[in-house]
Design an enzyme around this catalytic site. Structure first.
Site, PDB file in Angstrom:
ATOM      1  N   HIS A  97       0.737  -1.244   0.107  1.00 34.16           N
ATOM      2  CA  HIS A  97       0.087   0.073  -0.131  1.00 34.16           C
ATOM      3  C   HIS A  97       0.937   1.094   0.002  1.00 34.16           C
ATOM      4  O   HIS A  97       0.345   2.477  -0.041  1.00 34.16           O
ATOM      5  CB  HIS A  97      -0.963   0.053   1.117  1.00 34.16           C
ATOM      6  CG  HIS A  97      -2.473   0.501   0.678  1.00 34.16           C
ATOM      7  ND1 HIS A  97      -2.754   1.432   0.099  1.00 34.16           N
ATOM      8  CD2 HIS A  97      -3.589  -0.037   1.140  1.00 34.16           C
ATOM      9  CE1 HIS A  97      -3.931   1.608   0.012  1.00 34.16           C
ATOM     10  NE2 HIS A  97      -4.521   0.564   0.609  1.00 34.16           N
ATOM     11  N   ASP A 103      -8.932  -9.290 -17.915  1.00 35.48           N
ATOM     12  CA  ASP A 103      -8.924 -10.448 -18.800  1.00 35.48           C
ATOM     13  C   ASP A 103      -7.426 -10.731 -19.535  1.00 35.48           C
ATOM     14  O   ASP A 103      -7.087  -9.827 -20.191  1.00 35.48           O
ATOM     15  CB  ASP A 103      -9.956 -10.119 -19.897  1.00 35.48           C
ATOM     16  CG  ASP A 103     -10.192 -11.513 -20.699  1.00 35.48           C
ATOM     17  OD1 ASP A 103      -9.262 -12.408 -20.702  1.00 35.48           O
ATOM     18  OD2 ASP A 103     -10.969 -11.364 -21.701  1.00 35.48           O
TER      19      ASP A 103
END
Length: 288
Positions: free
Chosen positions: A17, A228
């Site tokens: 993070h 994808d």
């Protein structure tokens, strides 16, 4: 990467993070997938201009996760809030006597539902409960930051509640106020030294023995189901926490786009109460 006998594939990703927030990570994942498909011309190019808006500051002594770290046994459960259940929660918040919020969001009603249970089952019997919701600064500045900005553009919105017996619709209103308080003017104030001191005071209070702190972060509406790699879009996305955090909740959109999946970390002896209250609602589905 894992390959299963059925032909399925699971891809795991771990990111610091310190480098990126959820929005930046999702942008990276979709760019990575587009490159794998050979359509790199559609990739959104990253911009590393974070420091021009928020110059480096000394944040020593401020750790957002400190109030939620625990050495006790923490368990994680997934709760699915489908469209019907979300509509019921919204209706409950809207029609309650004294309700101030007539258009609650999905994130507000789910967060309030879970927060209320965390307040009621707190075995430490702390008098003050604090909900900290991670808020993205990207859409709240004027003009909004470019979509390709890479870094951490978020700030904690904190709401305090004193005592058990608080009503559900009151928590919805408290969360609404805390989250919407972070606007363009608020973002401007974040740059000041005074705000930094206030942030330190906030985390000192959250770490107090008198406060039961609850942490919420939402990845709802992130394009996670658009990633994808060439094998088709994901069947399921599953987040996880890197630490055993107590009273920590991560919200993600369900694949159908209508529901919300809530991943909840709680003490092993406290979470059954949340499960019972959740199951009390009809039209609910749960996966443990």
């Amino acid at each position: 990467m894992n390959y299963f006998g059925c032909g399925g594939i699971a891809i795991g990703l771990c990111a610091s993070h310190r480098i990126a927030d959820g929005t930046a990570l999702c942008t990276f994942m979709n760019a990575w997938a587009a490159t794998a498909r050979g359509v790199s011309e559609t990739i959104l190019q990253p911009e590393f201009n974070y420091a021009s808006h928020f110059p480096p500051r000394d944040l020593k002594g401020i750790d957002l996760l400190d109030p939620f770290k625990s050495v006790d046994k923490i368990v994680t459960r997934r709760f699915i809030f489908n469209k019907e259940k979300l509509n019921m929660l919204k209706e409950k918040a809207i029609t309650a006597e004294g309700s101030q919020v007539k258009d609650p969001t999905k994130v507000e009603v789910v967060s309030a539902f879970i927060w209320k249970q965390m307040i009621e089952v707190d075995i430490s019997s702390k008098k003050i409960s604090a909900a900290v919701h991670v808020v993205s600064l990207r859409p709240r500045v004027v003009p909004p930051f470019p979509e390709g900005y890479f870094g951490n553009f978020w700030f904690p919105a904190a709401s305090l509640n004193i005592g058990r017996g608080v009503k559900y619709h009151e928590l919805v209103a408290q969360l609404r106020y805390a989250i919407r308080l972070i606007d363009n003017e608020y973002v401007k104030a974040i740059r000041s030294e005074e705000c930094l001191n206030q942030l330190k005071d906030l985390f000192d209070n959250l770490n107090s023995d008198a406060v039961n702190s609850c942490f919420f972060t939402s990845w709802c509406r992130f394009p996670l189901y658009e990633v994808d790699f060439g094998w088709g879009k994901p069947t399921w996305f599953c987040p996880c926490f890197s630490w055993p955090l107590k009273n920590a909740v991560m919200l993600t959109s369900a694949k159908d786009g209508d529901g919300i999946e809530a991943w909840v970390n709680m003490l092993e002896e406290e979470i059954p109460a949340l499960e019972r209250d959740y199951e009390a609602f009809p039209l609910a589905s749960s996966s443990v």
